[in-house]
Design a protein around this motif. Structure first.
Motif, mmCIF file in Angstrom:
data_model
loop_
_atom_site.group_PDB
_atom_site.id
_atom_site.type_symbol
_atom_site.label_atom_id
_atom_site.label_comp_id
_atom_site.label_asym_id
_atom_site.label_seq_id
_atom_site.Cartn_x
_atom_site.Cartn_y
_atom_site.Cartn_z
ATOM 1 N N SER A 94 80.790 0.864 28.814
ATOM 2 C CA SER A 94 81.408 0.637 30.117
ATOM 3 C C SER A 94 82.146 1.893 30.575
ATOM 4 N N PHE A 95 81.841 2.351 31.805
ATOM 5 C CA PHE A 95 82.524 3.517 32.365
ATOM 6 C C PHE A 95 82.470 3.458 33.884
ATOM 7 N N ASN A 96 83.402 4.165 34.550
ATOM 8 C CA ASN A 96 83.472 4.199 36.014
ATOM 9 C C ASN A 96 82.317 5.031 36.555
ATOM 10 N N ASN A 97 81.434 4.391 37.325
ATOM 11 C CA ASN A 97 80.258 5.071 37.864
ATOM 12 C C ASN A 97 80.180 4.918 39.378
ATOM 13 N N PHE A 98 81.315 4.663 40.044
ATOM 14 C CA PHE A 98 81.273 4.279 41.454
ATOM 15 C C PHE A 98 81.334 5.414 42.460
ATOM 16 N N THR A 99 81.832 6.571 42.103
ATOM 17 C CA THR A 99 81.892 7.682 43.050
ATOM 18 C C THR A 99 81.188 8.893 42.451
ATOM 19 N N THR A 100 80.914 9.876 43.278
ATOM 20 C CA THR A 100 80.230 11.066 42.780
ATOM 21 C C THR A 100 81.112 11.886 41.846
ATOM 22 N N THR A 101 82.422 11.637 41.847
ATOM 23 C CA THR A 101 83.311 12.323 40.902
ATOM 24 C C THR A 101 83.628 11.435 39.698
ATOM 25 N N ALA A 102 82.980 10.266 39.618
ATOM 26 C CA ALA A 102 83.137 9.380 38.463
ATOM 27 C C ALA A 102 82.220 9.874 37.345
ATOM 28 N N PHE A 103 81.985 9.029 36.354
ATOM 29 C CA PHE A 103 81.201 9.436 35.189
ATOM 30 C C PHE A 103 79.716 9.144 35.361
ATOM 31 N N GLY A 104 78.895 10.020 34.768
ATOM 32 C CA GLY A 104 77.466 9.811 34.630
ATOM 33 C C GLY A 104 77.148 9.719 33.151
ATOM 34 N N LEU A 105 75.934 9.275 32.842
ATOM 35 C CA LEU A 105 75.493 9.138 31.452
ATOM 36 C C LEU A 105 74.443 10.194 31.160
ATOM 37 N N TYR A 106 74.607 10.907 30.056
ATOM 38 C CA TYR A 106 73.736 12.032 29.711
ATOM 39 C C TYR A 106 73.295 11.944 28.257
ATOM 40 N N LEU A 107 72.162 12.571 27.968
ATOM 41 C CA LEU A 107 71.594 12.594 26.637
ATOM 42 C C LEU A 107 71.231 14.027 26.288
ATOM 43 N N THR A 108 71.559 14.448 25.086
ATOM 44 C CA THR A 108 71.162 15.766 24.601
ATOM 45 C C THR A 108 70.065 15.581 23.565
ATOM 46 N N VAL A 109 68.966 16.314 23.754
ATOM 47 C CA VAL A 109 67.845 16.277 22.809
ATOM 48 C C VAL A 109 67.455 17.699 22.440
ATOM 49 N N GLY A 110 66.775 17.831 21.328
ATOM 50 C CA GLY A 110 66.276 19.141 20.917
ATOM 51 C C GLY A 110 65.020 19.518 21.688
ATOM 52 N N SER A 111 64.654 20.779 21.627
ATOM 53 C CA SER A 111 63.552 21.300 22.433
ATOM 54 C C SER A 111 62.187 20.759 22.015
ATOM 55 N N GLU A 112 62.067 20.193 20.836
ATOM 56 C CA GLU A 112 60.788 19.643 20.379
ATOM 57 C C GLU A 112 60.802 18.117 20.307
ATOM 58 N N ASP A 113 61.901 17.488 20.710
ATOM 59 C CA ASP A 113 62.057 16.042 20.544
ATOM 60 C C ASP A 113 61.314 15.251 21.624
ATOM 61 N N VAL A 114 60.821 14.069 21.221
ATOM 62 C CA VAL A 114 60.170 13.133 22.127
ATOM 63 C C VAL A 114 60.721 11.753 21.790
ATOM 64 N N LEU A 115 61.226 11.037 22.806
ATOM 65 C CA LEU A 115 61.778 9.714 22.557
ATOM 66 C C LEU A 115 61.743 8.862 23.812
ATOM 67 N N ASP A 116 61.905 7.564 23.617
ATOM 68 C CA ASP A 116 61.977 6.609 24.718
ATOM 69 C C ASP A 116 63.394 6.051 24.782
ATOM 70 N N ILE A 117 63.859 5.825 26.011
ATOM 71 C CA ILE A 117 65.189 5.255 26.247
ATOM 72 C C ILE A 117 65.024 4.016 27.128
ATOM 73 N N MET A 118 65.688 2.924 26.755
ATOM 74 C CA MET A 118 65.757 1.726 27.596
ATOM 75 C C MET A 118 67.231 1.394 27.802
ATOM 76 N N ILE A 119 67.629 1.297 29.055
ATOM 77 C CA ILE A 119 69.007 0.953 29.398
ATOM 78 C C ILE A 119 68.962 -0.462 29.981
ATOM 79 N N ASN A 120 69.618 -1.394 29.299
ATOM 80 C CA ASN A 120 69.577 -2.803 29.696
ATOM 81 C C ASN A 120 70.873 -3.219 30.358
ATOM 82 N N LYS A 121 70.758 -3.805 31.562
ATOM 83 C CA LYS A 121 71.926 -4.298 32.283
ATOM 84 C C LYS A 121 71.886 -5.811 32.321
#
Length: 119
Positions: A92-119
């Protein structure tokens, strides 16, 4: 940017972070998209080797000194394994304004993965 629940992540996924078209930091949920009620995030390693991921929230990423808070940092996911993050209070985080928080992921240059975000 509209909310996208499913992502196939590679180093060059085209998910921008700080205006960079290709790189290891991927924007999953942009600040200001008004996403609330994330119940879980599923990260699956679809690579041929282990992947190492970090998942974090960041406010106002266009500024020189944004605040960054890690949900997971440098976690190794073995081949064929899935990591499930399912504590809504952690996701849970404040995502309501452009100066609020976003969600980010860091991966390596050779990595391959799937992400599912469930609401």
């Amino acid at each position: 940017m509209a909310f996208t629940a499913y992502h196939n992540i590679t180093y060059n996924s085209g998910l921008f972070h700080n205006g960079v078209a290709a790189g290891v930091d991927m924007e999953l949920i942009a600040p200001g998209t008004k996403v609330v009620g994330i119940k879980s995030i599923v990260i699956t390693n679809t690579n041929t080797g282990d992947v190492t991921v970090s998942l974090f929230i960041q406010n106002d990423p266009a500024t020189a000194a944004p605040s960054t808070f890690y949900i997971i940092k440098s976690v190794a996911i073995p081949v064929g394994a899935t990591l499930i993050l399912d504590d809504p209070s952690v996701l849970s985080f404040n995502n309501f304004t452009t100066t609020a928080f976003g969600l980010y992921l860091t991966v390596g240059s050779e990595d391959v993965l799937d992400i599912m975000i469930n609401k």
